[in-house]
Every structure is written in C-alpha cells, then in structure tokens.
Motif scaffolding. Structure first.
Motif, PDB file in Angstrom:
ATOM      1  N   PRO A   9      49.533  56.564  27.861  1.00 25.98           N
ATOM      2  CA  PRO A   9      48.936  56.639  29.207  1.00 25.98           C
ATOM      3  C   PRO A   9      50.007  56.597  30.288  1.00 25.98           C
ATOM      4  CG  PRO A   9      47.865  54.948  27.880  1.00 25.98           C
ATOM      5  CD  PRO A   9      49.060  55.412  27.112  1.00 25.98           C
ATOM      6  N   THR A  10      49.777  57.324  31.360  1.00 31.43           N
ATOM      7  CA  THR A  10      50.691  57.302  32.486  1.00 31.43           C
ATOM      8  C   THR A  10      50.195  56.360  33.577  1.00 31.43           C
ATOM      9  OG1 THR A  10      49.609  59.235  33.440  1.00 31.43           O
ATOM     10  CG2 THR A  10      51.576  59.612  32.080  1.00 31.43           C
ATOM     11  N   ARG A  11      49.028  55.749  33.374  1.00 32.08           N
ATOM     12  CA  ARG A  11      48.489  54.738  34.275  1.00 32.08           C
ATOM     13  C   ARG A  11      47.912  53.626  33.434  1.00 32.08           C
ATOM     14  NH1 ARG A  11      47.670  56.935  39.630  1.00 32.08           N
ATOM     15  NH2 ARG A  11      46.621  55.134  40.473  1.00 32.08           N
ATOM     16  N   VAL A  12      48.164  52.407  33.856  1.00 29.14           N
ATOM     17  CA  VAL A  12      47.573  51.264  33.188  1.00 29.14           C
ATOM     18  C   VAL A  12      47.268  50.233  34.263  1.00 29.14           C
ATOM     19  CG1 VAL A  12      49.785  50.144  32.685  1.00 29.14           C
ATOM     20  CG2 VAL A  12      47.800  49.625  31.276  1.00 29.14           C
ATOM     21  N   GLY A  13      46.188  49.518  34.082  1.00 29.93           N
ATOM     22  CA  GLY A  13      45.849  48.512  35.082  1.00 29.93           C
ATOM     23  C   GLY A  13      44.951  47.437  34.523  1.00 29.93           C
ATOM     24  N   TRP A  14      44.941  46.341  35.227  1.00 29.19           N
ATOM     25  CA  TRP A  14      44.110  45.207  34.845  1.00 29.19           C
ATOM     26  C   TRP A  14      43.459  44.659  36.091  1.00 29.19           C
ATOM     27  CZ3 TRP A  14      49.314  45.760  33.679  1.00 29.19           C
ATOM     28  CH2 TRP A  14      49.592  46.137  32.359  1.00 29.19           C
ATOM     29  N   ASP A  15      42.127  44.533  36.069  1.00 36.40           N
ATOM     30  CA  ASP A  15      41.496  43.857  37.196  1.00 36.40           C
ATOM     31  C   ASP A  15      41.549  42.357  36.924  1.00 36.40           C
ATOM     32  OD1 ASP A  15      39.330  43.116  35.588  1.00 36.40           O
ATOM     33  OD2 ASP A  15      37.984  44.574  36.449  1.00 36.40           O
ATOM     34  N   VAL A  16      41.220  41.578  37.924  1.00 38.18           N
ATOM     35  CA  VAL A  16      41.397  40.137  37.826  1.00 38.18           C
ATOM     36  C   VAL A  16      40.595  39.534  36.679  1.00 38.18           C
ATOM     37  CG1 VAL A  16      39.616  39.418  39.461  1.00 38.18           C
ATOM     38  CG2 VAL A  16      41.691  38.061  39.218  1.00 38.18           C
ATOM     39  N   SER A  17      39.493  40.148  36.306  1.00 35.18           N
ATOM     40  CA  SER A  17      38.687  39.603  35.205  1.00 35.18           C
ATOM     41  C   SER A  17      39.403  39.706  33.862  1.00 35.18           C
ATOM     42  CB  SER A  17      37.331  40.309  35.128  1.00 35.18           C
ATOM     43  OG  SER A  17      37.495  41.657  34.733  1.00 35.18           O
ATOM     44  N   ALA A  18      40.409  40.581  33.761  1.00 39.31           N
ATOM     45  CA  ALA A  18      41.158  40.734  32.513  1.00 39.31           C
ATOM     46  C   ALA A  18      42.364  39.797  32.446  1.00 39.31           C
ATOM     47  CB  ALA A  18      41.626  42.176  32.356  1.00 39.31           C
ATOM     48  N   LEU A  19      42.667  39.129  33.551  1.00 36.79           N
ATOM     49  CA  LEU A  19      43.819  38.236  33.601  1.00 36.79           C
ATOM     50  C   LEU A  19      43.378  36.793  33.430  1.00 36.79           C
ATOM     51  CD1 LEU A  19      45.674  39.869  36.623  1.00 36.79           C
ATOM     52  CD2 LEU A  19      46.140  40.220  34.190  1.00 36.79           C
ATOM     53  N   ASP A  20      44.275  35.969  32.961  1.00 32.96           N
ATOM     54  CA  ASP A  20      44.017  34.540  32.781  1.00 32.96           C
ATOM     55  C   ASP A  20      43.611  33.936  34.127  1.00 32.96           C
ATOM     56  OD1 ASP A  20      44.231  31.757  32.557  1.00 32.96           O
ATOM     57  OD2 ASP A  20      45.961  31.852  31.242  1.00 32.96           O
ATOM     58  N   PRO A  21      42.423  33.343  34.233  1.00 33.55           N
ATOM     59  CA  PRO A  21      41.975  32.814  35.528  1.00 33.55           C
ATOM     60  C   PRO A  21      42.811  31.634  36.026  1.00 33.55           C
ATOM     61  CG  PRO A  21      40.434  32.201  33.792  1.00 33.55           C
ATOM     62  CD  PRO A  21      41.436  33.142  33.177  1.00 33.55           C
ATOM     63  N   VAL A  22      43.486  30.936  35.133  1.00 35.59           N
ATOM     64  CA  VAL A  22      44.302  29.794  35.523  1.00 35.59           C
ATOM     65  C   VAL A  22      45.699  30.240  35.946  1.00 35.59           C
ATOM     66  CG1 VAL A  22      45.290  27.605  34.728  1.00 35.59           C
ATOM     67  CG2 VAL A  22      43.000  28.283  33.993  1.00 35.59           C
ATOM     68  N   ARG A  23      46.219  31.267  35.278  1.00 34.28           N
ATOM     69  CA  ARG A  23      47.591  31.738  35.537  1.00 34.28           C
ATOM     70  C   ARG A  23      47.643  33.264  35.669  1.00 34.28           C
ATOM     71  NH1 ARG A  23      51.153  29.946  31.025  1.00 34.28           N
ATOM     72  NH2 ARG A  23      52.738  30.590  32.476  1.00 34.28           N
ATOM     73  N   PRO A  24      46.949  33.836  36.655  1.00 39.31           N
ATOM     74  CA  PRO A  24      46.909  35.304  36.738  1.00 39.31           C
ATOM     75  C   PRO A  24      48.257  35.940  37.034  1.00 39.31           C
ATOM     76  CG  PRO A  24      45.926  34.329  38.692  1.00 39.31           C
ATOM     77  CD  PRO A  24      46.191  33.208  37.731  1.00 39.31           C
ATOM     78  N   VAL A  25      49.094  35.293  37.828  1.00 39.56           N
ATOM     79  CA  VAL A  25      50.401  35.869  38.164  1.00 39.56           C
ATOM     80  C   VAL A  25      51.301  35.890  36.934  1.00 39.56           C
ATOM     81  CG1 VAL A  25      52.464  35.629  39.601  1.00 39.56           C
ATOM     82  CG2 VAL A  25      50.197  35.210  40.591  1.00 39.56           C
ATOM     83  N   ALA A  26      51.316  34.809  36.185  1.00 42.32           N
ATOM     84  CA  ALA A  26      52.133  34.761  34.964  1.00 42.32           C
ATOM     85  C   ALA A  26      51.682  35.820  33.967  1.00 42.32           C
ATOM     86  CB  ALA A  26      52.056  33.370  34.331  1.00 42.32           C
ATOM     87  N   GLU A  27      50.378  35.982  33.835  1.00 43.29           N
ATOM     88  CA  GLU A  27      49.901  36.994  32.892  1.00 43.29           C
ATOM     89  C   GLU A  27      50.193  38.403  33.392  1.00 43.29           C
ATOM     90  OE1 GLU A  27      46.213  38.362  30.140  1.00 43.29           O
ATOM     91  OE2 GLU A  27      46.054  36.458  31.207  1.00 43.29           O
ATOM     92  N   ALA A  28      50.085  38.638  34.684  1.00 41.23           N
ATOM     93  CA  ALA A  28      50.416  39.956  35.245  1.00 41.23           C
ATOM     94  C   ALA A  28      51.878  40.296  34.975  1.00 41.23           C
ATOM     95  CB  ALA A  28      50.119  39.978  36.745  1.00 41.23           C
ATOM     96  N   ARG A  29      52.763  39.306  35.167  1.00 43.27           N
ATOM     97  CA  ARG A  29      54.189  39.520  34.855  1.00 43.27           C
ATOM     98  C   ARG A  29      54.382  39.858  33.392  1.00 43.27           C
ATOM     99  NH1 ARG A  29      55.280  34.394  37.214  1.00 43.27           N
ATOM    100  NH2 ARG A  29      55.827  33.752  35.125  1.00 43.27           N
ATOM    101  N   HIS A  30      53.750  39.084  32.533  1.00 47.50           N
ATOM    102  CA  HIS A  30      53.898  39.291  31.083  1.00 47.50           C
ATOM    103  C   HIS A  30      53.390  40.676  30.672  1.00 47.50           C
ATOM    104  CE1 HIS A  30      53.971  38.518  26.804  1.00 47.50           C
ATOM    105  NE2 HIS A  30      52.705  38.891  26.749  1.00 47.50           N
ATOM    106  N   ARG A  31      52.217  41.042  31.126  1.00 44.37           N
ATOM    107  CA  ARG A  31      51.666  42.357  30.762  1.00 44.37           C
ATOM    108  C   ARG A  31      52.557  43.485  31.256  1.00 44.37           C
ATOM    109  NH1 ARG A  31      45.424  42.724  30.056  1.00 44.37           N
ATOM    110  NH2 ARG A  31      44.923  40.627  29.368  1.00 44.37           N
ATOM    111  N   THR A  32      53.107  43.335  32.444  1.00 49.45           N
ATOM    112  CA  THR A  32      54.014  44.351  32.990  1.00 49.45           C
ATOM    113  C   THR A  32      55.238  44.502  32.111  1.00 49.45           C
ATOM    114  OG1 THR A  32      53.275  43.957  35.259  1.00 49.45           O
ATOM    115  CG2 THR A  32      55.470  44.928  34.975  1.00 49.45           C
TER     116      THR A  32
END
Length: 137
Positions: A9-32
C-alpha cells in the motif's frame, strides 16, 4: 520483461480507535517506525519521521482537542505524514517563546519545520483538522 505487481500500500492510516487509548502517541510512533522499516524499506527516514509523528500527535493530544488519527502516504519522491485532531478552530503555530532553554514546551512545530521539507494544516470538515508535513524520499 518484469511484470511483478507490487501490492504494498502507498497509504496507511490509523484512526484513534485503532490506537492504544492509554498511550496513543507511543503507539503511533511504534506503528510508524515498523511500517517504514518493514513495508516501505525506508529505515533511513525512520528516526526523523518517528520524531515528527511524536511531536505532531502530542500537539493533537495537548492542544488539538484530542488525536483523531494518523496517516502516512508514499508517493513518488515524497513521504507525507498527516495527523488529524478534533479542534479545527485552533490554528497550529510555531511558538514564539520556544527559545527559552529551560522551557519544556514550545519546540514541537519548530522541530517539524526544521527536519521536514514542508509543513502545513487545513480543516478537513466540521470537526477535524489535519496537520501535515512532507519528506523527500
């Protein structure tokens, strides 16, 4: 003639419901980081992009009414990082007071501005805005 089809895929994304509700920034970094290394083989950009994702997602949580999502897009010669937040009425701005060496804030968008090719923002609808930046690939 090589006719293999690249289904990456040339696009990937996650809405907030797919991220850890306690640590969304940490999970966003990790997924990236994982996506850049494993899917797009862009390990040379991983540290810088992960840092920018951290700053932009933290801004969304602290100043943007909450993180709504993260999207990465890879197009020829460019990687675009897009972060959605829930405060379209609040324009992000580079803090004027970010020069204080003892301050714990005010450097996020300065950092994004310094390491990315370009950055900006726009409203995506009634209840969200998108802050984005680009990197050369």
């Amino acid at each position: 003639m090589d006719c293999r089809f690249d289904a990456t895929p040339t696009r990937v994304g996650w809405d907030v419901s797919a991220l850890d509700p306690v640590r969304p920034v940490a999970e966003a970094r990790h997924r990236t980081r994982v996506w850049l290394y494993e899917q797009w083989k862009l390990g040379d950009l991983a540290d810088t992009v992960e840092l920018v994702v951290s700053e932009m997602c933290t801004n969304a949580v602290r100043h943007g009414g909450g993180l709504a999502g993260l999207e990465l897009a890879l197009v020829p010669s460019m990687l675009r990082v897009m972060v959605l937040d829930q405060a379209p009425e609040l324009a992000p701005a580079v803090a004027a007071g970010g020069d204080d060496p003892w301050s714990e804030g005010g450097r996020g968008l300065r950092l994004v501005e310094a390491v990315s090719r370009r950055w900006g923002w726009h409203r995506t609808g009634f209840d969200e805005k998108q802050v984005w930046c680009t990197f050369g690939v």
